[in-house]
Design a protein around this motif. Structure first.
Motif, PDB file in Angstrom:
ATOM      1  N   MET A   9       1.103  -1.148   0.496  1.00 25.19           N
ATOM      2  CA  MET A   9      -0.053  -0.062  -0.078  1.00 25.19           C
ATOM      3  C   MET A   9       0.948   1.370   0.079  1.00 25.19           C
ATOM      4  O   MET A   9       0.405   2.521  -0.424  1.00 25.19           O
ATOM      5  CB  MET A   9      -1.083   0.301   1.354  1.00 25.19           C
TER       6      MET A   9
ATOM      7  N   LEU B 135      -0.267   4.670  -3.086  1.00 23.85           N
ATOM      8  CA  LEU B 135      -0.394   5.354  -2.042  1.00 23.85           C
ATOM      9  C   LEU B 135       0.479   6.827  -2.971  1.00 23.85           C
ATOM     10  O   LEU B 135       0.011   7.715  -2.893  1.00 23.85           O
ATOM     11  CB  LEU B 135      -1.450   5.578  -0.599  1.00 23.85           C
ATOM     12  N   ALA B 136       1.694   6.578  -2.519  1.00 21.62           N
ATOM     13  CA  ALA B 136       2.599   7.686  -2.390  1.00 21.62           C
ATOM     14  C   ALA B 136       2.730   7.739  -4.334  1.00 21.62           C
ATOM     15  O   ALA B 136       2.531   9.138  -4.035  1.00 21.62           O
ATOM     16  CB  ALA B 136       4.593   7.284  -1.335  1.00 21.62           C
TER      17      ALA B 136
ATOM     18  N   ILE C 273      -7.245  18.611  -4.690  1.00 18.31           N
ATOM     19  CA  ILE C 273      -7.200  18.114  -2.815  1.00 18.31           C
ATOM     20  C   ILE C 273      -6.535  16.280  -3.751  1.00 18.31           C
ATOM     21  O   ILE C 273      -6.280  15.294  -2.885  1.00 18.31           O
ATOM     22  CB  ILE C 273      -8.567  17.521  -2.322  1.00 18.31           C
TER      23      ILE C 273
ATOM     24  N   LEU D 250      -3.272  15.726  -3.725  1.00 17.07           N
ATOM     25  CA  LEU D 250      -2.697  15.549  -2.768  1.00 17.07           C
ATOM     26  C   LEU D 250      -3.260  14.261  -1.406  1.00 17.07           C
ATOM     27  O   LEU D 250      -3.552  13.669  -2.032  1.00 17.07           O
ATOM     28  CB  LEU D 250      -2.990  16.800  -1.644  1.00 17.07           C
ATOM     29  N   ALA D 251      -1.938  14.692  -0.506  1.00 18.41           N
ATOM     30  CA  ALA D 251      -2.662  12.885   0.112  1.00 18.41           C
ATOM     31  C   ALA D 251      -3.725  12.654   0.451  1.00 18.41           C
ATOM     32  O   ALA D 251      -3.727  11.321  -0.196  1.00 18.41           O
ATOM     33  CB  ALA D 251      -2.301  13.442   1.511  1.00 18.41           C
ATOM     34  N   PRO D 252      -4.862  13.949   0.829  1.00 19.72           N
ATOM     35  CA  PRO D 252      -6.636  12.867   1.307  1.00 19.72           C
ATOM     36  C   PRO D 252      -7.024  12.023   0.320  1.00 19.72           C
ATOM     37  O   PRO D 252      -7.396  11.419  -0.266  1.00 19.72           O
ATOM     38  CB  PRO D 252      -6.984  14.166   1.704  1.00 19.72           C
ATOM     39  N   GLY D 253      -6.253  12.588  -1.667  1.00 18.96           N
ATOM     40  CA  GLY D 253      -6.992  12.746  -2.458  1.00 18.96           C
ATOM     41  C   GLY D 253      -6.775  10.598  -2.798  1.00 18.96           C
ATOM     42  O   GLY D 253      -7.830   9.825  -3.441  1.00 18.96           O
ATOM     43  N   ALA D 254      -5.005  10.051  -2.113  1.00 23.21           N
ATOM     44  CA  ALA D 254      -5.114   9.078  -2.290  1.00 23.21           C
ATOM     45  C   ALA D 254      -6.105   8.458  -1.583  1.00 23.21           C
ATOM     46  O   ALA D 254      -6.247   6.873  -2.342  1.00 23.21           O
ATOM     47  CB  ALA D 254      -3.089   9.105  -1.346  1.00 23.21           C
ATOM     48  N   PHE D 255      -6.258   8.094  -0.469  1.00 24.23           N
ATOM     49  CA  PHE D 255      -6.577   7.519   0.110  1.00 24.23           C
ATOM     50  C   PHE D 255      -8.790   6.990   0.254  1.00 24.23           C
ATOM     51  O   PHE D 255      -8.886   6.532  -0.655  1.00 24.23           O
ATOM     52  CB  PHE D 255      -7.327   8.455   1.999  1.00 24.23           C
ATOM     53  N   LEU D 256      -9.115   8.491  -0.781  1.00 17.40           N
ATOM     54  CA  LEU D 256      -9.511   9.073  -1.852  1.00 17.40           C
ATOM     55  C   LEU D 256      -9.911   8.301  -2.530  1.00 17.40           C
ATOM     56  O   LEU D 256     -11.028   7.093  -2.650  1.00 17.40           O
ATOM     57  CB  LEU D 256     -10.538   9.906  -2.099  1.00 17.40           C
TER      58      LEU D 256
ATOM     59  N   LEU E 125      -8.619   5.080  -3.745  1.00 13.12           N
ATOM     60  CA  LEU E 125      -8.165   3.423  -3.171  1.00 13.12           C
ATOM     61  C   LEU E 125      -8.976   3.655  -2.790  1.00 13.12           C
ATOM     62  O   LEU E 125     -10.333   2.132  -3.004  1.00 13.12           O
ATOM     63  CB  LEU E 125      -6.864   3.713  -2.505  1.00 13.12           C
ATOM     64  N   ALA E 126     -10.092   4.553  -1.546  1.00 17.62           N
ATOM     65  CA  ALA E 126     -11.466   3.481  -1.256  1.00 17.62           C
ATOM     66  C   ALA E 126     -12.572   3.139  -1.860  1.00 17.62           C
ATOM     67  O   ALA E 126     -13.138   2.755  -2.301  1.00 17.62           O
ATOM     68  CB  ALA E 126     -12.057   4.827  -0.141  1.00 17.62           C
ATOM     69  N   PHE E 127     -12.901   4.350  -2.947  1.00 24.69           N
ATOM     70  CA  PHE E 127     -13.729   4.320  -4.074  1.00 24.69           C
ATOM     71  C   PHE E 127     -13.573   3.090  -4.825  1.00 24.69           C
ATOM     72  O   PHE E 127     -14.242   2.472  -5.222  1.00 24.69           O
ATOM     73  CB  PHE E 127     -14.052   5.336  -4.774  1.00 24.69           C
TER      74      PHE E 127
ATOM     75  N   LEU F 278       0.150  10.117   7.165  1.00 26.32           N
ATOM     76  CA  LEU F 278      -1.434  10.495   6.335  1.00 26.32           C
ATOM     77  C   LEU F 278      -0.443  11.732   5.030  1.00 26.32           C
ATOM     78  O   LEU F 278      -1.795  12.121   4.490  1.00 26.32           O
ATOM     79  CB  LEU F 278      -1.763  11.198   7.408  1.00 26.32           C
TER      80      LEU F 278
ATOM     81  N   PHE G  50       2.548   8.351   3.680  1.00 26.77           N
ATOM     82  CA  PHE G  50       2.404   7.449   3.689  1.00 26.77           C
ATOM     83  C   PHE G  50       3.675   5.772   3.675  1.00 26.77           C
ATOM     84  O   PHE G  50       3.627   5.143   2.309  1.00 26.77           O
ATOM     85  CB  PHE G  50       1.655   7.630   1.779  1.00 26.77           C
TER      86      PHE G  50
ATOM     87  N   PRO H 102     -12.600   0.406   2.403  1.00 28.71           N
ATOM     88  CA  PRO H 102     -12.920   1.559   2.512  1.00 28.71           C
ATOM     89  C   PRO H 102     -12.934   2.476   2.515  1.00 28.71           C
ATOM     90  O   PRO H 102     -13.088   3.341   3.082  1.00 28.71           O
ATOM     91  CB  PRO H 102     -14.127   0.947   0.782  1.00 28.71           C
TER      92      PRO H 102
ATOM     93  N   LEU I  36     -10.529   3.394   3.976  1.00 28.35           N
ATOM     94  CA  LEU I  36      -9.775   4.380   3.726  1.00 28.35           C
ATOM     95  C   LEU I  36      -9.740   6.057   3.921  1.00 28.35           C
ATOM     96  O   LEU I  36      -9.355   6.601   3.738  1.00 28.35           O
ATOM     97  CB  LEU I  36      -9.751   3.898   2.379  1.00 28.35           C
TER      98      LEU I  36
ATOM     99  N   SER J   2      -8.381   9.099   4.912  1.00 21.31           N
ATOM    100  CA  SER J   2      -8.565  10.376   4.512  1.00 21.31           C
ATOM    101  C   SER J   2      -8.926  11.712   4.419  1.00 21.31           C
ATOM    102  O   SER J   2      -8.537  13.003   5.159  1.00 21.31           O
ATOM    103  CB  SER J   2      -9.558  10.221   3.120  1.00 21.31           C
TER     104      SER J   2
ATOM    105  N   ALA K  24      -6.396  12.757   6.447  1.00 21.14           N
ATOM    106  CA  ALA K  24      -5.402  13.407   6.760  1.00 21.14           C
ATOM    107  C   ALA K  24      -5.883  14.630   5.809  1.00 21.14           C
ATOM    108  O   ALA K  24      -4.418  15.241   6.288  1.00 21.14           O
ATOM    109  CB  ALA K  24      -4.819  12.854   4.980  1.00 21.14           C
TER     110      ALA K  24
END
Lengths: 273, 191
Positions: free
Chosen positions: A25, A29-30, A180, A183-189, A191-193, B19, B22, B171, B174, B178, B181
């Motif tokens: 991961m 993500l990075a 965004i 930026l960092a939060p977008g990676a999580f977002l 992947l979540a979707f 955050l 990564f 999900p 994650l 997000s 972060a």
């Protein structure tokens, strides 16, 4: 001939390291701020994966079982250092943008996981194809994530402007990038979707075939890859642990050691359940 | 003094290791179901990363640099970390039973935690001396502990929520990460 095709299919679709196994991961993500970064990272990882799978499969009868993990780590680290030099020399732009994450390929769970789960038990040719399949699966996955983030976050694909961006100074209308996502939060977002979408498709397919609905992708993912992946032990540390414990039993007082081992194992299972 | 405070705030909050860098995502997602286990993991990580950054920095500055073999850092560091984790586990098991019971389960998981190797390499890249490397290692690990404990707290609450079927498990975790972060962006004005 069919066997090697099956390995590649397995790596790309059936056991896609990113979407299905949820391994590796950190780089996923990075470095996925752009599609080209994704390809760079994916191909570097593929190169290391194929080479280390090949060497480990060659040496699988020589490496003793008890020191296999350190041996794998050294082999992988050596190849990562080589890839790092090659990137620095021939594609400095990729080397610049991936930066810290190139040496970190060493601790990518995919590589150690495949070494343990496949290359250590199979022939050289099959291990190479397994590496190719897994590598392509990983590359595709992180390129897709990178493409989505780049497209929404900057209106670009592979560094080219695809959607004309609004320019308020020039009074030009157009797409306003959602920064965004880069930026960092977008990676999580993203992947979540993507994982949620995949869960949705799986459930739908299962319903149509009147099969039991599969459990959602296990959240324990790689719980640091030394342990279990959805019940399947990836790197079985139990064996080594047990032998260690046995030695202890002989040296220390038996009853005490046994209870200690039991409580340890129980808490271990509890923590990972 | 000012430099040290800047390192602590910068590594623990502003450039939070999970955050925004990564690193250490696997344990962050895997071992964050309950606050209790999360704090155990956080403690173990603080312990190991601080020790590892001291050792890595000493080995780099006094062995690799004089021998002019800096390019071996990846191999040397990963072996150092694997050996260190084994050694710490054995040491705790024999002599500090209480601490072993609290951290023991998490120690084998840490070898493959990319945050440990990541910190060692960052220390080299930023040319930190041994003191600064130690402080940087400690504060990065502190940032990890903060993030994983907050995450576990949120997951304990969301466990009983009515989540859409497809979003259950990974999900929703994650998505939580997000939002966290985004919240941590608030610290970026500190430096």
């Amino acid at each position: 001939m069919k066997n090697w095709l099956e390995r590649i299919y397995n790596g790309i679709i059936k056991e896609n390291p990113t979407f299905v196994l949820i391994l590796g991961m950190c780089p996923t993500l990075a470095v996925t701020t752009s599609a080209s970064n994704g390809i760079g990272m994916g191909l570097s990882t593929t190169a290391v994966l194929v080479l280390s799978n090949m060497l480990i499969a060659m040496l699988r009868k020589i490496i003793p079982n008890s020191v296999r993990i350190p041996a794998f780590i050294v082999i992988v680290a050596a190849f990562v250092t080589m890839v790092q030099f090659l990137l620095q020399g021939f594609v400095p732009s990729v080397y610049q943008s991936l930066g810290l994450y190139i040496p970190l390929i060493v601790v990518n769970c995919i590589i150690l996981g495949r070494a343990e789960a496949y290359a250590y038990k199979n022939t050289v040719m099959m291990s190479i194809f397994d590496g190719i399949g897994m590598g392509i699966g990983f590359t595709l996955a992180i390129t897709i994530i990178g493409l989505i983030r780049e497209l929404i976050g900057a209106g670009q694909a592979f560094g080219r402007q695809i959607i004309p961006v609004a320019d308020s100074a020039a009074g030009k209308g157009g797409y306003v990038p959602v920064t965004i996502f880069i930026l960092a939060p977008g990676a999580f977002l993203v992947l979540a979707f993507l994982i949620a979408f995949q869960n949705y498709l799986k459930r739908k397919a299962a319903k149509r075939a009147h099969r039991p609905i599969p459990a959602a992708t296990c959240a324990d993912g790689c719980a640091a890859c030394g342990n279990e992946i959805c019940g399947k032990p990836l790197i079985s540390e139990e064996k080594t642990e047990k032998t260690e414990n046995k030695k202890e039993v002989t040296t220390e007082e038996k009853s005490e050691a046994k209870t200690e081992v039991k409580t340890d194992e129980a808490s271990d299972k509890e923590a990972l359940a | 003094m000012k430099e040290i405070i800047l390192i602590i705030v910068g590594s623990a909050l502003v450039n939070n290791v999970v955050l925004s860098q990564f690193l250490g995502i696997c344990p962050f997602l895997g071992v964050s179901k309950r606050v209790e286990t999360a704090s155990g993991m956080g403690g173990a990580v603080i312990f190991v990363i601080t020790l590892a950054s001291v050792l890595a920095s000493v080995v780099y500055n006094y062995i690799l640099v004089p021998l002019k073999v800096e390019y071996l850092q990846t191999i040397v560091f990963i072996l150092l970390i694997a050996a260190l984790v084994q050694f710490v586990e054995m040491f705790l098991k024999k002599s500090v039973q209480g601490l072993y019971r609290a951290l023991g389960v998490y120690l084998p998981l840490i070898t493959t935690n990319c945050a440990v190797l990541g910190v060692a390499i960052i220390n080299v890249q930023k040319d930190y001396n041994i003191l600064n490397s130690t402080i940087n290692g400690f504060s990065v690990a502190l940032g990890f502990a903060i993030a994983i404990i907050i995450m576990a707290g949120i997951r304990e609450k969301t466990e009983y929520n009515n989540i859409p079927e497809s979003f259950k498990g990974m999900p929703i975790t994650l998505l939580t990460a997000s939002l966290m972060a985004i919240a941590f962006f608030g610290f970026s004005g500190l430096i």
